[in-house]
Write an enzyme that holds these catalytic residues in place. Sequence first.
Site: not given
Ligand code: ZN
Length: 174
Positions: A46, A51, A94-95, A137, A140
């Site tokens: 995701g 991001q 999380c990326l 997400e 975010h």
């Molecule tokens: Zn994330």
Amino acid sequence: MTIKPLIILPDPVLRQVSAPLERVDDAVKRLADDMLETMYDAPGIGLAAIQIGVPRRILVIDVAKEGEEKAPQVFINPEILGASEDRSTYEEGCLSIPDYYAEVERPAAITLRYLDRDGAERQMEADGLLATCLQHEIDHLNGVLFIDHISKLKREMVVRKFTKAAKLRGSKAI
Ligand code: ZN
């Protein structure tokens, strides 16, 4: 399609609240495609636009299992209409917080309204990993990170670690 650089903790950009998209035009479709490519490259399941530094309410998800065919999904201006009282716990990552994982408890199922990649209004019920991923997400889009759902002690440890790493990266650049 272009792979974009990811914004990493503790970058304050991650705390911005994203604005709704007024229309789904070619630029938005390109953004969605870039986000998917960036997510697959990472790899992740995701990604929210913030991001990659774009404060707009759009996210992409693919929760297909390894070995299964790709199943990209684009959610524009997503809105949670309802959440189950049942809760489930997943180990989330999380990326934007690479290599850190922690268990987070969230509603097990949600009802969601959103626009798809073609701008069509849709409603869906999600459960399992998809429900967790969507909630992560959508957080975010509101400047919320999954570490906000864990204990303050653990969160402060993670933020300290990433702040230190960011300083090291900064000093190398000089
Ligand atoms: Zn994330």
